[in-house]
Design a protein around this motif. Structure first.
Motif, PDB file in Angstrom:
ATOM      1  N   MET A 140       3.527   2.071   5.179  1.00  0.00           N
ATOM      2  CA  MET A 140       4.030   0.976   6.080  1.00  0.00           C
ATOM      3  C   MET A 140       4.609  -0.144   5.221  1.00  0.00           C
ATOM      4  N   ASP A 141       4.708   0.410   3.753  1.00  0.00           N
ATOM      5  CA  ASP A 141       4.951  -0.726   2.726  1.00  0.00           C
ATOM      6  C   ASP A 141       6.376  -1.546   2.961  1.00  0.00           C
ATOM      7  N   LEU A 142       7.304  -1.007   3.742  1.00  0.00           N
ATOM      8  CA  LEU A 142       8.488  -1.706   3.749  1.00  0.00           C
ATOM      9  C   LEU A 142       8.291  -3.013   4.773  1.00  0.00           C
ATOM     10  N   LEU A 143       7.226  -3.041   5.499  1.00  0.00           N
ATOM     11  CA  LEU A 143       6.762  -4.194   6.126  1.00  0.00           C
ATOM     12  C   LEU A 143       5.605  -4.745   5.781  1.00  0.00           C
ATOM     13  N   TYR A 144       4.640  -4.060   5.563  1.00  0.00           N
ATOM     14  CA  TYR A 144       3.020  -4.496   5.238  1.00  0.00           C
ATOM     15  C   TYR A 144       2.608  -3.911   4.228  1.00  0.00           C
ATOM     16  N   PRO A 145       3.026  -4.422   2.928  1.00  0.00           N
ATOM     17  CA  PRO A 145       2.473  -3.674   1.703  1.00  0.00           C
ATOM     18  C   PRO A 145       1.072  -3.561   1.504  1.00  0.00           C
ATOM     19  N   GLU A 146       0.276  -2.887   0.756  1.00  0.00           N
ATOM     20  CA  GLU A 146      -1.219  -2.595   0.791  1.00  0.00           C
ATOM     21  C   GLU A 146      -1.896  -4.008   0.355  1.00  0.00           C
ATOM     22  N   TRP A 196       7.400   4.752  14.991  1.00  0.00           N
ATOM     23  CA  TRP A 196       7.882   5.065  13.472  1.00  0.00           C
ATOM     24  C   TRP A 196       7.184   4.215  12.435  1.00  0.00           C
ATOM     25  N   PRO A 197       6.602   5.039  11.485  1.00  0.00           N
ATOM     26  CA  PRO A 197       6.320   4.695  10.041  1.00  0.00           C
ATOM     27  C   PRO A 197       7.497   3.622   9.589  1.00  0.00           C
ATOM     28  N   ARG A 198       7.150   2.933   8.626  1.00  0.00           N
ATOM     29  CA  ARG A 198       8.303   2.033   7.945  1.00  0.00           C
ATOM     30  C   ARG A 198       7.748   2.130   6.391  1.00  0.00           C
ATOM     31  N   SER A 199       8.017   3.032   5.661  1.00  0.00           N
ATOM     32  CA  SER A 199       7.601   3.438   4.538  1.00  0.00           C
ATOM     33  C   SER A 199       8.801   3.730   3.161  1.00  0.00           C
TER      34      SER A 199
END
Length: 241
Positions: A140-146, A196-199
């Motif tokens: 989901m890194d387009l919205l929430y990076p690790e 949706w995932p956002r990756s």
């Protein structure tokens, strides 16, 4: 007079004007410049500074743009650096577990939190308790990076269904075991809900399509949870820069 006027600590125009006049005088004395010279060196008409300094009947202050030009020309700090207003009413929100954003993950929640984050009140959701999760992975890194911490309010407390485009904590139940992930909601015209995932990773591109929002937020009459349901809506994120 306003009853609470004594509580307003913001500088008035006369206060700002006097600070700016003292500042320009310091520049004049330090660099041996005239008021007209200060203006010319700053790329402005001489009257901009001369009138400001010599006209005792004037009540205006210099614009932020004019002040910035002078500060740059003489490599000095502005007359008054903007103050950051301290926030004193922080709340402590428990970090109750982690989610592998975009991918269902075991062990997302723990009974007793040993970690808290301090956040300011969210006036969109007054008096609603918030919980926090740490994000793992790149799904989901387009919205929430690790490493991002996401804050959520539970659907039961929110008392409304998620809206189109909101990000949610979704639970999947298989064989009595619960797993959690983060998805973004899309609500179709026919009422179907797409999660949706956002990756940036093409491995995480598949969406979950469900017949309706009711299937995600309402407890069935028999009390048995469906395979998927929404636990909470994400309202804030704290992420590393």
């Amino acid at each position: 007079m306003c009853e609470n006027a004594h509580m307003n600590n913001k500088p008035t125009i006369p206060d700002v004007r006097e600070k700016q006049r003292a500042w320009i005088n310091q520049i004049r004395d330090r660099f041996g410049e005239t008021y007209a010279g200060i203006a010319r060196k700053s790329g402005m008409a001489p009257s901009t500074v001369v009138r400001f300094m010599n006209d005792e009947t004037a009540t205006h202050s210099l614009s932020a743009k004019t002040e910035a030009k002078i500060a740059v020309a003489f490599n000095v700090e502005p007359a008054a650096k903007p103050a950051l207003e301290p926030i004193s009413d922080f709340n402590r929100v428990p970090v109750i577990g982690y989610v592998q954003a975009g991918v269902f993950q075991h062990g997302f929640s723990q009974d007793y939190s040993s970690e808290y984050v301090s956040v300011s009140p969210d006036h969109r959701y007054p008096n609603l308790p918030r919980v926090a999760f740490r994000v793992r992975g790149d799904s989901m890194d387009l919205l929430y990076p690790e490493g991002t911490i996401v804050l959520a309010v539970r659907i039961n407390d929110l008392a409304r269904a998620p809206k189109n485009g909101e990000k949610v904590v979704v639970i999947r139940q298989t064989n009595g075991d619960q797993e959690a992930t983060i998805k973004q909601i899309e609500i179709k015209e026919d009422g179907k809900v797409v999660l949706w995932p956002r990756s940036s990773n093409p491995e995480f591109s598949a969406a979950i399509v469900l017949p309706s929002m009711a299937d995600l937020v309402e407890m069935p009459d028999n009390g048995c949870r469906p395979e998927y349901w929404i636990e909470g809506v994400i309202i804030q994120s704290i992420r590393p820069e």
